[in-house]
Scaffold this active site. Structure first.
Site, PDB file in Angstrom:
ATOM      1  N   PRO A 134      -1.018   2.484  -5.415  1.00 54.38           N
ATOM      2  CA  PRO A 134      -2.102   1.751  -4.754  1.00 54.38           C
ATOM      3  C   PRO A 134      -2.714   2.533  -3.582  1.00 54.38           C
ATOM      4  CG  PRO A 134      -0.308   0.266  -5.211  1.00 54.38           C
ATOM      5  CD  PRO A 134       0.193   1.654  -5.509  1.00 54.38           C
TER       6      PRO A 134
ATOM      7  N   LEU B  67       0.847  -1.199   0.000  1.00 57.11           N
ATOM      8  CA  LEU B  67       0.000   0.000   0.000  1.00 57.11           C
ATOM      9  C   LEU B  67       0.879   1.245   0.000  1.00 57.11           C
ATOM     10  CD1 LEU B  67      -2.917  -0.992   2.388  1.00 57.11           C
ATOM     11  CD2 LEU B  67      -2.834  -1.017  -0.104  1.00 57.11           C
ATOM     12  N   HIS B  68       1.600   1.436  -1.096  1.00 56.84           N
ATOM     13  CA  HIS B  68       2.487   2.578  -1.263  1.00 56.84           C
ATOM     14  C   HIS B  68       2.182   3.249  -2.591  1.00 56.84           C
ATOM     15  CE1 HIS B  68       4.888   1.475   2.189  1.00 56.84           C
ATOM     16  NE2 HIS B  68       4.819   0.230   1.766  1.00 56.84           N
ATOM     17  N   ALA B  69       2.461   4.525  -2.678  1.00 55.58           N
ATOM     18  CA  ALA B  69       2.345   5.319  -3.890  1.00 55.58           C
ATOM     19  C   ALA B  69       1.012   5.138  -4.615  1.00 55.58           C
ATOM     20  CB  ALA B  69       3.531   5.070  -4.803  1.00 55.58           C
TER      21      ALA B  69
END
Length: 94
Positions: free
Chosen positions: A18, A14-16
């Site tokens: 997403p 769950l980075h950038a």
């Protein structure tokens, strides 16, 4: 309160991108939603699902389990469906 656990499918966690897509979808629900990373079967401190920064601070990686919570089951289901998809490859949100 409705809750659902799901594994993070995005290859970057769950980075950038997403996180941005999930935050946008959470904000569109029109009700408060939270998400917490689950460790050893116990959810950690929840963050606002509509917050990109909050999502990124979870440190949720591909394969990690998260718990999504909201007062409406449909909102939980919609967000859980997104988390269970590889949002790094998806180009269109429904």
């Amino acid at each position: 309160m409705h809750r659902r656990r799901v594994k993070v499918a995005a290859s970057s966690g769950l980075h950038a991108r997403p996180a941005a897509l999930l935050a946008k979808a959470a904000a569109a629900q029109g009700i408060p939603t939270t998400i917490a990373k689950v460790s050893d079967g116990v959810p950690g401190e929840p963050v606002d699902t509509a917050s990109i920064i909050g999502l990124m601070t979870l440190g949720a990686h591909q394969g990690d389990e998260v718990e999504i919570a909201a007062d409406e089951e449909a909102a939980v289901d919609a967000l859980a469906e997104l988390v269970s998809r590889d949002l790094d490859e998806d180009v269109v949100l429904r």
